[in-house]
Enzyme design. Structure first.
Site, short mmCIF file in Angstrom:
data_model
loop_
_atom_site.label_atom_id
_atom_site.label_comp_id
_atom_site.label_asym_id
_atom_site.label_seq_id
_atom_site.Cartn_x
_atom_site.Cartn_y
_atom_site.Cartn_z
CG ASP A 1 -17.06 9.11 34.08
OD1 ASP A 1 -16.33 9.18 35.08
OD2 ASP A 1 -16.92 9.84 33.07
CG ASN B 1 -9.52 4.94 36.77
OD1 ASN B 1 -10.49 4.19 36.64
ND2 ASN B 1 -9.53 6.16 36.26
C1 IPE Z 1 -13.57 5.49 33.00
O1 IPE Z 1 -13.78 6.67 33.70
C2 IPE Z 1 -13.17 4.40 33.93
C3 IPE Z 1 -14.18 3.97 34.89
C4 IPE Z 1 -15.42 4.37 34.93
C5 IPE Z 1 -13.74 3.01 35.85
P1 IPE Z 1 -12.64 7.79 33.78
O2 IPE Z 1 -13.22 8.90 34.58
O3 IPE Z 1 -11.38 7.21 34.26
O4 IPE Z 1 -12.48 8.20 32.26
P2 IPE Z 1 -11.84 9.50 31.60
O5 IPE Z 1 -10.49 9.68 32.21
O6 IPE Z 1 -12.75 10.64 31.94
O7 IPE Z 1 -11.81 9.21 30.16
C1 IPE Z 2 -16.07 7.08 38.12
O1 IPE Z 2 -16.18 8.38 38.59
C2 IPE Z 2 -15.34 6.16 39.07
C3 IPE Z 2 -14.00 5.77 38.63
C4 IPE Z 2 -13.42 6.12 37.52
C5 IPE Z 2 -13.25 4.90 39.52
P1 IPE Z 2 -14.97 9.41 38.49
O2 IPE Z 2 -14.14 9.25 39.70
O3 IPE Z 2 -14.28 9.28 37.20
O4 IPE Z 2 -15.75 10.79 38.58
P2 IPE Z 2 -15.52 12.07 37.64
O5 IPE Z 2 -15.63 11.57 36.23
O6 IPE Z 2 -14.18 12.61 37.97
O7 IPE Z 2 -16.65 12.97 38.01
MG MG Z 3 -14.54 10.10 35.38
#
Ligand code: IPE
Ligand code: IPE
Ligand code: MG
Length: 246
Positions: free
Chosen positions: A21, A69
């Site tokens: 993340d 997502n």
């Molecule tokens: C969790 O991250 C999913 C992945 C890392 C693929 P998110 O960024 O989607 O999670 P939330 O929305 O902050 O809980």
């Molecule tokens: C994790 O990084 C990747 C996916 C969830 C696909 P994020 O895209 O969630 O990045 P933040 O959490 O918004 O910084």
């Molecule tokens: Mg994230």
């Protein structure tokens, strides 16, 4: 310096799972678009996969895209899918060189055709590899996984293949995407968030949780070593007392 070469090879997690993340915030901090973060996240994936393979970790599961997502802006979803395809193409060599078997969990058929096809191709080309199993969680949601398992079991009950009294944890396990994997021993989440976000809810029942305050693109060998060393220093009691474990 702490490197994977200096890590104690006993008591390694058999199944390591990572919630990767923080790509978006990493990019934002640098005044760039979220896409830039995802691109740089790929480098961290490659390094982590190679390091885990070198450590001879048996199962590495990476949360790459959740069912939730799909609700992100279309352009971001498209970028992530494009990155998935290009990485699969590029990394087949790395997987083969490291004797890694690729696997995927989630609602894989909901991925765009191109991604689905490329994924199946790499899975099939690496299926004889005997080293680490690398599982990508794609369009993955733990509640959906559990719901699917319940549906499959319900059908078997209806057709008199299973009787309700015989439903036990083993039967539930065999109906999950992860039926051929052990439970998670260590779960790492980067970016400083302290939540599970619908990842492997059943399989982390007794996992050790480790939260690290770096954004995913900055997750390095040092952070991996720190997480594993921290894990190795924990006492996993599984409900027993400390004395019973001695
Ligand atoms: C969790 O991250 C999913 C992945 C890392 C693929 P998110 O960024 O989607 O999670 P939330 O929305 O902050 O809980
Ligand atoms: C994790 O990084 C990747 C996916 C969830 C696909 P994020 O895209 O969630 O990045 P933040 O959490 O918004 O910084
Ligand atoms: Mg994230």
């Amino acid at each position: 310096m702490n490197t994977i070469d200096t890590i104690n090879k006993e008591n390694l997690p058999k199944h390591l799972a990572i919630i990767m993340d923080g790509n978006g915030r990493w990019a934002k901090e640098k005044g760039k678009l979220r896409v830039f973060g995802h691109e740089n996240g790929v480098t961290a994936v490659r390094q982590t996969v190679e390091n885990c393979a070198k450590l001879q970790i048996k199962f590495l599961t990476l949360y790459a895209f959740s069912t939730e997502n799909w609700n992100r802006p279309k352009i971001e979803v498209e970028t992530l899918m494009r990155l998935l395809v290009s990485s699969l193409k590029k990394e087949l060599k790395t997987l083969t060189k490291n004797n890694i078997r690729l696997n995927a969990i989630g609602n894989i058929s909901s991925l765009p055709k191109k991604a689905h096809r490329e994924l199946n191709e790499v899975i099939s080309k690496t299926k004889e590899n005997t080293g680490m199993t690398l599982t990508l969680a794609l369009s993955y949601g733990a509640r959906e996984e559990i719901k699917n398992a319940i549906q499959q079991i319900a059908v078997k009950v209806k057709n008199n293949i299973i009787s309700p009294e015989n439903i036990d944890e083993t039967i539930i396990n065999t109906h999950l995407y992860t039926h051929d994997m052990p439970d998670v021993d260590l779960l790492i989440r980067t970016s400083g968030e302290h939540r599970i976000s619908n990842f492997l809810l059943w399989q982390i029942a007794y996992a050790e949780l480790y939260f690290v305050n770096v954004f995913w693109p900055d997750f390095s060998e040092l952070h991996l070593v720190e997480a594993i060393t921290n894990y190795q220093n924990r006492e996993r009691r599984f409900g027993k007392t400390s004395e019973q474990l001695k």
